[in-house]
Design an enzyme around this catalytic site. Structure first.
Site, PDB file in Angstrom:
ATOM      1  N   ARG A  43       0.810  -1.219   0.000  1.00  0.00           N
ATOM      2  CA  ARG A  43       0.000   0.000   0.000  1.00  0.00           C
ATOM      3  C   ARG A  43       0.840   1.265   0.000  1.00  0.00           C
ATOM      4  NH1 ARG A  43      -5.014  -1.213   4.233  1.00  0.00           N
ATOM      5  NH2 ARG A  43      -5.882  -3.007   3.127  1.00  0.00           N
ATOM      6  N   ASP A 154     -14.921   9.033  10.940  1.00  0.00           N
ATOM      7  CA  ASP A 154     -13.890   8.055  10.603  1.00  0.00           C
ATOM      8  C   ASP A 154     -12.541   8.756  10.711  1.00  0.00           C
ATOM      9  OD1 ASP A 154     -14.125   5.120   9.127  1.00  0.00           O
ATOM     10  OD2 ASP A 154     -12.205   6.095   8.764  1.00  0.00           O
TER      11      ASP A 154
END
Length: 284
Positions: A43, A154
């Protein structure tokens, strides 16, 4: 010698992996065991290329430079957080909400036009929050008398951008009942895009903001009726789980509900005053 040099370029050293793992656990409470190392490296490569670093280790060496640390930390958190979500995920929770929780909450409010507050505390791309909105709107259409507001929070800015736009690919609508698809989603004029957008009446009732569950205080009302915190506590150690759950519960009104994921059903055992209603549903 060439394979070893290439290996250095594409893999984090032990020291640099520990640096990121300790940083992430300290900032957001998420543990990164060795088993997540390849995932992290994969990633991070896109970010390394975007910043023109030669390899992953150079990226970590420059991570703590004062002039861009805060910005880069935000990107790093986006990289490491898992954002698996679906519409109507764990559907029994929404059945409970419709059949048990909302009727009970309306009775406890003791007024004819209550204002219900629901918080999706790990909202990811917004599918959980918009599922709640669909259920609540459908109840009002069926005659229930209440108003509602939904908050989604979030830690990841990337998923919050998606939640705010409320645009999804049509394939994610598979769990949504067909009448809800027709009522609550608008198709893109360009059919080749295969996209839909949540209807504006639901978007108006749903607000999203960035928040870290590891913070010492939350900028959220103290009279929330229902809090969803599903499939995020599993990434925390036990003391952090207890701290987060206690903090969340302090924002519930008396009689309010906390809903967690199936793998988190034992969290009540360490939190006083939290009554288990069903294996993954608790009440204060």
């Amino acid at each position: 010698m060439m394979p070893a040099m290439q290996d250095t370029a594409v893999h984090l050293s032990d020291r640099h992996f520990r640096t990121i793992a300790e940083l992430i656990e300290g900032q957001v409470g998420i543990k990164l065991p060795q088993g997540k190392r390849l995932m992290l490296e994969g990633r991070l490569h896109k970010r390394v290329r975007a910043l023109n670093f030669s390899d992953l280790n150079e990226y970590v060496e420059n991570l703590f430079e004062a002039d861009h640390f805060d910005t880069e930390l935000t990107h790093l958190i986006d990289v490491v957080t898992t954002n698996k979500t679906d519409f109507f995920r764990e559907p029994q929770h929404f059945t409970f909400m419709r059949e048990v929780a909302i009727p009970a909450l309306l009775r406890s409010h003791g007024c004819k036009n209550a204002n219900l507050k629901v918080w999706s505390s790990a909202s990811s791309t917004g599918m959980e929050a918009y599922t709640v909105a669909m259920v609540l709107d459908d109840m009002t259409r069926a005659g229930s008398k209440f108003q509602y507001r939904i908050l989604g929070t979030d830690i990841s800015t990337a998923v919050l951008r998606l939640a705010k736009t409320a645009i999804y690919t049509r394939d994610v609508l598979a769990p949504v009942p067909e009448p809800f698809v027709k009522r609550y989603f608008l198709s893109s004029r360009d059919k080749s895009r295969g996209e839909v957008r949540v209807a504006p009446e639901l978007r108006r009732m749903t607000h999203f903001m960035r928040m870290n569950l590891m913070d010492s205080s939350y900028p959220v009302d103290r009279d929330v009726d229902m809090i969803f915190c599903r499939n995020v506590l599993i990434y925390f150690d036990k003391p952090t789980q207890r701290k987060v759950v206690e903090q969340l519960c302090s924002h519930l009104r008396p009689g309010g509900y906390l809903l967690v994921g199936h793998s988190e059903s034992m969290i009540h055992s360490s939190v006083p005053g939290l009554k288990q209603v069903q294996p993954t549903i608790f009440q204060v």
